[in-house]
Write a protein that holds these residues in place. Structure first.
Motif, mmCIF file in Angstrom:
data_model
loop_
_atom_site.group_PDB
_atom_site.id
_atom_site.type_symbol
_atom_site.label_atom_id
_atom_site.label_comp_id
_atom_site.label_asym_id
_atom_site.label_seq_id
_atom_site.Cartn_x
_atom_site.Cartn_y
_atom_site.Cartn_z
ATOM 1 N N ILE A 29 0.861 -1.170 0.000
ATOM 2 C CA ILE A 29 0.000 0.000 0.000
ATOM 3 C C ILE A 29 0.900 1.223 0.000
ATOM 4 O O ILE A 29 1.830 1.320 0.807
ATOM 5 N N GLN A 54 -3.311 0.693 -3.426
ATOM 6 C CA GLN A 54 -2.910 -0.633 -2.977
ATOM 7 C C GLN A 54 -3.046 -1.642 -4.121
ATOM 8 O O GLN A 54 -3.970 -1.547 -4.921
ATOM 9 N N HIS A 92 -7.358 -5.799 -2.010
ATOM 10 C CA HIS A 92 -8.194 -5.733 -0.820
ATOM 11 C C HIS A 92 -9.472 -4.945 -1.096
ATOM 12 O O HIS A 92 -9.455 -3.939 -1.789
ATOM 13 N N MET A 102 -10.723 -0.289 2.562
ATOM 14 C CA MET A 102 -9.666 0.702 2.727
ATOM 15 C C MET A 102 -10.089 1.722 3.766
ATOM 16 O O MET A 102 -11.286 1.975 3.952
ATOM 17 N N TYR A 153 -13.933 5.218 5.775
ATOM 18 C CA TYR A 153 -13.575 3.891 5.344
ATOM 19 C C TYR A 153 -14.509 3.440 4.226
ATOM 20 O O TYR A 153 -15.622 3.952 4.085
ATOM 21 N N ARG A 173 -14.099 6.445 -4.014
ATOM 22 C CA ARG A 173 -13.611 5.073 -4.223
ATOM 23 C C ARG A 173 -14.118 4.597 -5.583
ATOM 24 O O ARG A 173 -14.998 3.743 -5.698
ATOM 25 N N GLU A 218 -8.387 -0.215 -6.160
ATOM 26 C CA GLU A 218 -7.036 -0.023 -5.660
ATOM 27 C C GLU A 218 -6.758 1.385 -5.157
ATOM 28 O O GLU A 218 -5.684 1.637 -4.624
ATOM 29 N N SER A 239 -5.436 -0.913 4.229
ATOM 30 C CA SER A 239 -6.353 -1.770 3.484
ATOM 31 C C SER A 239 -6.404 -3.136 4.150
ATOM 32 O O SER A 239 -5.473 -3.536 4.876
#
Lengths: 112, 110
Positions: A4, A25, A29, A32, A48, A68, A72, A93
């Motif tokens: 990350i 990242q 995942h 995040m 988050y 988001r 990634e 993450s």
């Protein structure tokens, strides 16, 4: 290497300007996180995201915004509405239930 | 999320065993207990995680009693490089916020 990445490591801005901190990242995942840490204090959760195009406010979301659009990437914008933005910002993450979180090296933001 | 309580700070000497206890009276059935270590100006690093009884890895041991209302992180024979802040987290952490407390500041002296 998987990991990350936060950039930049140090950031200086003038008061009243918005600034965006990067967090990327390549661990695939889903979740995040963004945290703020003040000197001698613990980590406080800002925002988050558990999945692309969705995110939730943490304990201190006022004055911050996130997006988001890609799995990634989870950039954090510190807006001029944040009264005291100078701090150490950490991105993390995590895969799923019962798994460890991986942290970036942090961005130290100084607003003058 | 279950609230956690840890000592603010602890002092130790090199070579000693250090035990840091975390209280989490409201732990839920699905919650895991996770410990992280943080050095200055770095992001926290995962140390160990457990659900019940005892877990041991190359770095530490985690002891969890049957009622799971507390847990103890055990660091064997600490060195100066173990000086750091240690955080205890409790939660299923899969679909909820990952919340850190204030942590325990461990100072190891020669």
């Amino acid at each position: 290497d998987g990991g990350i990445t936060q950039s930049p490591k140090y950031l200086f801005r003038k008061e009243g300007q918005n600034v965006t901190l990067s967090c990327e990242q390549n661990l695939n995942h889903d979740a995040m996180y963004w945290y703020r840490q003040d000197p001698g204090q613990g980590l406080r959760l800002i925002y988050y995201s558990q999945i692309v195009n969705d995110f939730q406010k943490g304990d201190i979301a006022e004055g911050y915004s996130v997006s988001r659009e890609k799995k990634e990437s989870f950039p954090l914008t510190v807006t001029s509405a944040q009264k005291n933005p100078t701090a150490f910002y950490l991105c993390a993450s995590k895969e799923g239930v019962g798994t460890e979180a991986f942290f970036g090296q942090g961005t130290r933001l100084t607003v003058v | 999320l279950a609230k956690t309580t840890q000592p603010i700070s602890m002092d130790s000497y090199e070579g000693q065993e250090v035990n840091i206890t975390c209280s989490h009276n409201n732990i839920a059935t699905n919650d895991y207990i996770t410990w992280y270590q943080q050095f200055p100006s770095q992001g926290p690093r995962f140390i160990i995680q457990g659900y019940k009884t005892k877990v041991t890895n190359e770095v530490a041991s985690l002891f969890i009693p049957a009622d799971r209302k507390s847990s103890t992180l055990s660091l064997p024979r600490v060195s100066l490089s173990d000086t750091a802040v240690y955080y205890c987290l409790v939660g299923d952490t899969g679909r909820r916020a990952l919340t850190f407390g204030s942590g325990t500041r461990l100072q190891v002296q020669p």
